[in-house]
Design an enzyme around this catalytic site. Structure first.
Site, mmCIF file in Angstrom:
data_model
loop_
_atom_site.group_PDB
_atom_site.id
_atom_site.type_symbol
_atom_site.label_atom_id
_atom_site.label_comp_id
_atom_site.label_asym_id
_atom_site.label_seq_id
_atom_site.Cartn_x
_atom_site.Cartn_y
_atom_site.Cartn_z
ATOM 1 N N GLY A 72 0.802 -1.209 0.000
ATOM 2 C CA GLY A 72 0.000 0.000 0.000
ATOM 3 C C GLY A 72 0.842 1.269 0.000
ATOM 4 O O GLY A 72 0.506 2.255 -0.678
ATOM 5 N N ASN A 151 -8.054 3.781 8.331
ATOM 6 C CA ASN A 151 -7.471 2.654 9.053
ATOM 7 C C ASN A 151 -7.612 2.754 10.574
ATOM 8 O O ASN A 151 -7.512 1.758 11.271
ATOM 9 C CB ASN A 151 -5.988 2.509 8.686
ATOM 10 C CG ASN A 151 -5.232 3.806 8.733
ATOM 11 O OD1 ASN A 151 -5.602 4.776 8.072
ATOM 12 N ND2 ASN A 151 -4.182 3.863 9.516
ATOM 13 N N GLN A 185 -7.780 -0.371 3.302
ATOM 14 C CA GLN A 185 -8.649 -0.899 4.362
ATOM 15 C C GLN A 185 -10.057 -1.212 3.838
ATOM 16 O O GLN A 185 -10.919 -1.627 4.612
ATOM 17 C CB GLN A 185 -8.742 0.092 5.526
ATOM 18 C CG GLN A 185 -7.421 0.317 6.242
ATOM 19 C CD GLN A 185 -6.965 -0.886 7.085
ATOM 20 O OE1 GLN A 185 -7.714 -1.811 7.343
ATOM 21 N NE2 GLN A 185 -5.705 -0.846 7.523
ATOM 22 N N SER A 205 -3.363 -3.326 -0.563
ATOM 23 C CA SER A 205 -2.221 -4.005 0.056
ATOM 24 C C SER A 205 -2.611 -5.446 0.381
ATOM 25 O O SER A 205 -3.705 -5.692 0.911
ATOM 26 C CB SER A 205 -1.849 -3.258 1.337
ATOM 27 O OG SER A 205 -0.932 -4.021 2.084
ATOM 28 N N HIS A 207 -1.352 -7.643 2.666
ATOM 29 C CA HIS A 207 -1.342 -8.207 4.023
ATOM 30 C C HIS A 207 -2.550 -7.833 4.873
ATOM 31 O O HIS A 207 -2.692 -8.323 5.988
ATOM 32 C CB HIS A 207 -0.024 -7.890 4.742
ATOM 33 C CG HIS A 207 0.168 -6.479 5.173
ATOM 34 N ND1 HIS A 207 0.099 -6.101 6.499
ATOM 35 C CD2 HIS A 207 0.466 -5.365 4.485
ATOM 36 C CE1 HIS A 207 0.345 -4.800 6.589
ATOM 37 N NE2 HIS A 207 0.575 -4.332 5.373
ATOM 38 N N THR A 243 12.417 -7.308 -10.559
ATOM 39 C CA THR A 243 11.939 -8.681 -10.754
ATOM 40 C C THR A 243 10.714 -8.926 -9.880
ATOM 41 O O THR A 243 10.718 -8.595 -8.696
ATOM 42 C CB THR A 243 13.063 -9.681 -10.416
ATOM 43 O OG1 THR A 243 14.178 -9.370 -11.251
ATOM 44 C CG2 THR A 243 12.632 -11.118 -10.655
ATOM 45 N N CYS A 331 1.780 2.215 12.800
ATOM 46 C CA CYS A 331 3.078 2.883 12.667
ATOM 47 C C CYS A 331 3.329 3.837 13.817
ATOM 48 O O CYS A 331 4.454 4.085 14.189
ATOM 49 C CB CYS A 331 3.158 3.676 11.369
ATOM 50 S SG CYS A 331 2.158 3.036 10.067
HETATM 51 C C1 LIG Z 1 -5.069 3.006 4.823
HETATM 52 C C2 LIG Z 1 -3.691 2.444 4.632
HETATM 53 N N1 LIG Z 1 -2.953 2.858 3.595
HETATM 54 C C3 LIG Z 1 -1.726 2.395 3.373
HETATM 55 C C4 LIG Z 1 -1.155 1.463 4.215
HETATM 56 C C5 LIG Z 1 0.218 0.966 3.935
HETATM 57 O O1 LIG Z 1 0.180 -0.348 3.378
HETATM 58 P P1 LIG Z 1 1.460 -1.293 3.450
HETATM 59 O O2 LIG Z 1 1.591 -1.736 4.874
HETATM 60 O O3 LIG Z 1 1.123 -2.433 2.527
HETATM 61 O O4 LIG Z 1 2.613 -0.513 2.968
HETATM 62 C C6 LIG Z 1 -1.873 1.018 5.334
HETATM 63 C C7 LIG Z 1 -1.268 0.082 6.293
HETATM 64 O O5 LIG Z 1 -1.525 0.125 7.484
HETATM 65 C C8 LIG Z 1 -3.179 1.511 5.537
HETATM 66 O O6 LIG Z 1 -3.924 1.114 6.571
#
Ligand SMILES: Cc1ncc(COP(=O)(O)O)c(C=O)c1O
Length: 388
Positions: A72, A151, A185, A205, A207, A243, A331
């Site tokens: 993401g 998020n 999200q 994203s 994960h 790659t 984060c």
């Molecule tokens: C709304 C949002 N955008 C972007 C990201 C970043 O994604 P990634 O962890 O795959 O870099 C996150 C991850 O927490 C997210 O919640």
């Protein structure tokens, strides 16, 4: 994992067994470089194209409009900076105050390079007023980037209304403004039909939907002009060299297909779990404040503020009792900085630092919610008795 209760699905999710099973051959059996010419490598090439097809079916777009990235963060950077790098001149871009830092910090960087940026505020429920987006447009506006689902609070922005108001705006050159949405999200929760949403670019994203970490996509509508951030061997039609991460690309295709298949039934399960969680928390802590509004958020994410408490001891106390939750976004969870999202929604600094985010997912049960509420009750009592 031991008997921990995972209430942090918005931070990340476990790789699904079905996803891993499809990925496994691409680690050590079909390990060819997709760019190699011999037949063996075509296994990898085909696997990438199957995944691209799977993703495009969920987004209802052309296969050629899907670009694989490292996640993401990269997708957001690629959309925002890719537009900026394309033009000869600096211009103007619009975003919102509650975006993820992958977006906001890209804007800050562009600002330092001379771009004009407008960061629009949000309503008290965390959603963006589409009219404010239109008000922010200027003749030199190149891009509007508004997240689909927040998020931290789960607040849902009406991307369809935002894109329609921009496209129909009488403001000069509004029809040329590109629209990007961070749908990280939203995947597995809401409809990702890019035509219905009316967007030119959309980030996902892996994960967050039970695919591996380190894989994502950027949807780029045909005809959208972007400069690559990664230059090199010309992979991904020269928009994203490097790659390809074949096993993870395979995983993302499977995971998004499963997520889409289960989306509506998951939604109704989550509505019930959300109700139970919110009622339970209100009962044990009537002073707790739900951040966001029931009717304008996804049920997966439930964010509460407890005035007079700090998020960190709450999270650590919950962890001690086996409940894994988070304070603000992942984060910033290690710092005591108040959440920029909650501050933008009008919370005081004290309220914003005392927030806990519970985020549920496909394995969350009613019993998990009961245990979470009970643990929260105990932690709030313990912390309150320590401060008196
Ligand atoms: C709304 C949002 N955008 C972007 C990201 C970043 O994604 P990634 O962890 O795959 O870099 C996150 C991850 O927490 C997210 O919640």
């Amino acid at each position: 994992m031991d008997d921990h209760i995972y209430m942090d699905y918005a931070a990340t999710t476990a790789l699904r067994k079905e996803v891993f099973a499809e990925m496994e051959p691409y680690f050590s059996e079909n390990y060819g470089n997709p760019s190699s010419l011999y037949g063996f490598a075509s296994e990898s090439r085909n696997a990438i194209e199957i995944s691209r097809d799977q993703v495009s079916k969920v987004l209802k777009c052309r296969r050629s409009e899907i670009f694989f990235t490292s996640g993401g963060t990269e997708s957001n950077n690629m959309a925002i900076k890719g537009v900026a790098l394309k033009g000869n001149n600096v211009g103007h871009m619009v975003t919102t105050a509650t975006e993820h830092h992958a977006n906001l910090n890209s804007f800050i960087q562009l600002n330092d390079l001379g771009w004009n940026t407008t960061v629009i505020g949000v309503n008290p429920d965390g959603t963006v007023d589409p009219h404010l987006v239109e008000d922010a447009l200027r003749p030199e506006t190149k891009l509007v980037s508004v997240m689909y689902v927040n998020n931290e609070t789960g607040a849902v922005n009406d991307i369809e209304a935002i894109s329609s108001i921009i496209k129909n705006s009488s403001k000069s050159s509004a029809e040329n403004v590109l629209i990007h949405t961070d749908a990280v999200q939203a995947a597995g929760k809401l409809n990702l039909d890019v035509n219905k949403l009316g967007v030119d670019m959309l980030s996902i994203s892996g994960h967050k939907i039970h695919a591996p970490k380190g894989i994502g996509i950027l949807y780029v509508k045909k005809g959208t002009e972007l400069s690559p951030l990664m230059t090199g061997g010309g992979q991904e039609r020269s928009l994203r060299s490097g790659t390809e991460n074949v096993p993870s690309i395979v995983g993302l295709g499977v995971a998004i297909t499963l997520a889409e298949r289960e989306r509506l039934s998951q939604y109704s399960t989550m509505v019930g779990l959300q109700k139970k969680l919110i009622h339970g928390v209100k009962k044990i802590a009537p002073e707790g404040r739900l951040n966001g509004h029931f009717n304008s958020k996804v049920p997966w994410i439930v964010n509460f503020s407890f005035n007079g408490f700090q998020g960190e001891p709450l999270i650590l106390g919950l962890d001690f009792k086996g409940i894994l939750a988070s304070s603000g976004s992942a984060c910033s969870s290690a710092s005591v900085e108040p959440s920029h999202v909650l501050m933008a929604m009008g919370l005081s600094r004290d309220e914003a630092v005392g927030s806990v985010r519970f985020s549920m997912g496909r394995e969350t049960t009613e019993n998990d919610v009961d245990r979470t509420i009970e643990a929260l009750r105990e932690v709030l009592n313990q912390l309150a008795s320590m401060s008196t």
